[in-house]
Motif scaffolding. Sequence first.
Motif, PDB file in Angstrom:
ATOM      1  N   PHE A   1       9.577 -12.209  24.750  1.00 44.74           N
ATOM      2  CA  PHE A   1       9.326 -10.810  24.387  1.00 44.74           C
ATOM      3  C   PHE A   1       9.641 -10.592  22.915  1.00 44.74           C
ATOM      4  O   PHE A   1      10.722 -10.965  22.449  1.00 44.74           O
ATOM      5  CB  PHE A   1      10.195  -9.877  25.235  1.00 44.74           C
ATOM      6  N   LEU A   2       8.715  -9.950  22.219  1.00 49.40           N
ATOM      7  CA  LEU A   2       8.869  -9.694  20.794  1.00 49.40           C
ATOM      8  C   LEU A   2       9.080  -8.193  20.596  1.00 49.40           C
ATOM      9  O   LEU A   2       8.179  -7.392  20.858  1.00 49.40           O
ATOM     10  CB  LEU A   2       7.586 -10.170  20.093  1.00 49.40           C
ATOM     11  N   CYS A   3      10.297  -7.828  20.174  1.00 43.65           N
ATOM     12  CA  CYS A   3      10.652  -6.409  20.034  1.00 43.65           C
ATOM     13  C   CYS A   3      10.531  -5.971  18.579  1.00 43.65           C
ATOM     14  O   CYS A   3      11.259  -6.479  17.726  1.00 43.65           O
ATOM     15  CB  CYS A   3      12.086  -6.170  20.493  1.00 43.65           C
ATOM     16  N   GLY A   4       9.657  -5.013  18.333  1.00 44.06           N
ATOM     17  CA  GLY A   4       9.516  -4.480  16.981  1.00 44.06           C
ATOM     18  C   GLY A   4      10.575  -3.426  16.698  1.00 44.06           C
ATOM     19  O   GLY A   4      11.212  -2.892  17.614  1.00 44.06           O
ATOM     20  N   ARG A   5      10.760  -3.140  15.428  1.00 42.88           N
ATOM     21  CA  ARG A   5      11.622  -2.039  14.952  1.00 42.88           C
ATOM     22  C   ARG A   5      10.948  -1.442  13.724  1.00 42.88           C
ATOM     23  O   ARG A   5       9.946  -1.970  13.243  1.00 42.88           O
ATOM     24  CB  ARG A   5      13.010  -2.568  14.558  1.00 42.88           C
ATOM     25  N   TYR A   6      11.501  -0.392  13.188  1.00 40.90           N
ATOM     26  CA  TYR A   6      10.978   0.268  11.976  1.00 40.90           C
ATOM     27  C   TYR A   6       9.523   0.710  12.191  1.00 40.90           C
ATOM     28  O   TYR A   6       9.186   1.195  13.247  1.00 40.90           O
ATOM     29  CB  TYR A   6      11.138  -0.639  10.747  1.00 40.90           C
ATOM     30  N   GLU A   7       8.658   0.430  11.197  1.00 41.02           N
ATOM     31  CA  GLU A   7       7.241   0.820  11.350  1.00 41.02           C
ATOM     32  C   GLU A   7       6.472  -0.169  12.221  1.00 41.02           C
ATOM     33  O   GLU A   7       5.331   0.070  12.590  1.00 41.02           O
ATOM     34  CB  GLU A   7       6.558   0.919   9.976  1.00 41.02           C
ATOM     35  N   GLY A   8       7.118  -1.289  12.524  1.00 41.44           N
ATOM     36  CA  GLY A   8       6.465  -2.328  13.309  1.00 41.44           C
ATOM     37  C   GLY A   8       6.535  -3.672  12.594  1.00 41.44           C
ATOM     38  O   GLY A   8       7.358  -3.876  11.693  1.00 41.44           O
TER      39      GLY A   8
ATOM     40  N   GLY B   1       0.815  -1.215   0.000  1.00 39.74           N
ATOM     41  CA  GLY B   1       0.000   0.000   0.000  1.00 39.74           C
ATOM     42  C   GLY B   1       0.846   1.261   0.000  1.00 39.74           C
ATOM     43  O   GLY B   1       0.312   2.369  -0.025  1.00 39.74           O
ATOM     44  N   GLY B   2       2.169   1.089   0.115  1.00 38.41           N
ATOM     45  CA  GLY B   2       3.075   2.235   0.077  1.00 38.41           C
ATOM     46  C   GLY B   2       3.209   2.903   1.422  1.00 38.41           C
ATOM     47  O   GLY B   2       2.705   2.407   2.437  1.00 38.41           O
ATOM     48  N   GLY B   3       3.908   4.011   1.421  1.00 33.42           N
ATOM     49  CA  GLY B   3       4.124   4.737   2.680  1.00 33.42           C
ATOM     50  C   GLY B   3       5.567   4.622   3.123  1.00 33.42           C
ATOM     51  O   GLY B   3       6.342   3.866   2.539  1.00 33.42           O
ATOM     52  N   PRO B   4       5.919   5.406   4.170  1.00 33.12           N
ATOM     53  CA  PRO B   4       7.319   5.457   4.594  1.00 33.12           C
ATOM     54  C   PRO B   4       7.737   4.224   5.385  1.00 33.12           C
ATOM     55  O   PRO B   4       6.902   3.506   5.929  1.00 33.12           O
ATOM     56  CB  PRO B   4       7.336   6.695   5.511  1.00 33.12           C
ATOM     57  N   GLY B   5       9.040   4.022   5.445  1.00 36.64           N
ATOM     58  CA  GLY B   5       9.608   3.026   6.360  1.00 36.64           C
ATOM     59  C   GLY B   5       9.486   1.597   5.885  1.00 36.64           C
ATOM     60  O   GLY B   5       9.020   1.320   4.779  1.00 36.64           O
ATOM     61  N   MET B   6       9.927   0.703   6.753  1.00 34.95           N
ATOM     62  CA  MET B   6       9.943  -0.730   6.452  1.00 34.95           C
ATOM     63  C   MET B   6       9.132  -1.471   7.518  1.00 34.95           C
ATOM     64  O   MET B   6       8.913  -0.961   8.621  1.00 34.95           O
ATOM     65  CB  MET B   6      11.388  -1.249   6.475  1.00 34.95           C
ATOM     66  N   VAL B   7       8.739  -2.687   7.170  1.00 37.79           N
ATOM     67  CA  VAL B   7       7.938  -3.501   8.091  1.00 37.79           C
ATOM     68  C   VAL B   7       8.687  -4.805   8.351  1.00 37.79           C
ATOM     69  O   VAL B   7       9.267  -5.390   7.422  1.00 37.79           O
ATOM     70  CB  VAL B   7       6.557  -3.800   7.466  1.00 37.79           C
TER      71      VAL B   7
END
Length: 258
Positions: free
Chosen positions: A120-127, A57-63
């Motif tokens: 524990f699950l640690c997110g980074r970037y956009e999630g 869908g586009g948009g900034p950052g990475m998932v």
Amino acid sequence: MTKQYDVITLFPEMFDAIADSGVTRRALDEKVWALTCWNPRDFATDKYRTIDDRPFGGGPGMVMKAEPLNAAIDAAIQRQQDLQLAHFTNKPKVVHLTPQARPITDAGIRQLVEEPGLVFLCGRYEGIDERLIEARVDLEISIGDYVLSGGELAAMVLIDAMVRLLPGVLNTPESAIEDSFSPARDGYLDHPHYTRPEVWNGATVPTELMSGNHAGIAKWRRKLVLERTLKRRPDLLDSAGLSKEDLKLLNEIHQKQK
Ligand code: SAM
């Protein structure tokens, strides 16, 4: 029984902060808790060890991609189950650190620390890809209404807050009992503390603390607990739970403020 904390993180070295210092380090050395970090990169299957991709869908950052996280969670759960301890017959809960959950409180920490093990699950970037969260996460926790760059600091905050509650971790166990928010404090704030010298920067120690009268000191401290809570966090004061003595002290505080 040693608490087992596994962490899925792109930055395992960040956890040196709690493994190498202070109360958490001593408790780790004494096997009160154990820490195992899993880097999702080690579970990526392509030659670039890719763990993120552009958002549909586009948009900034990475998932963060679902597959490597899924495999890392499997490994963490398997490790805890391989311990084959009676209390690990259930799967450890998978905790996703996210700013989108309700911020955790002291009561939440006390509930969490009852679990024999957690992942524990640690997110980074956009999630993280939402499908992974839906499929694997048991619990979502935030440490406050602001956004961090990653879940690591949040996971460390939870681990630190839990470990200090475990039996034998603090040199003086009463500290945790008397800390702000604890049930033994009725959820109120701690009183102020003073140490030597008796005069510093022109300021003296409250005379009540120098009296040697234990009942008087206890009364003064309780008054300060109520006064501080009333002033700083009135939302914590539960008037229904106040004793007659507390109401008397509150009355004195009100009189003083007039
Ligand atoms: N786009 C996400 C949002 O607005 O909800 C924020 C992503 S944040 C930059 C990256 C990661 O940091 C999140 O996936 C989460 O794991 C972690 N994080 C950020 N703030 C947090 C908080 N307040 N509590 C717990 N974890 C947090």
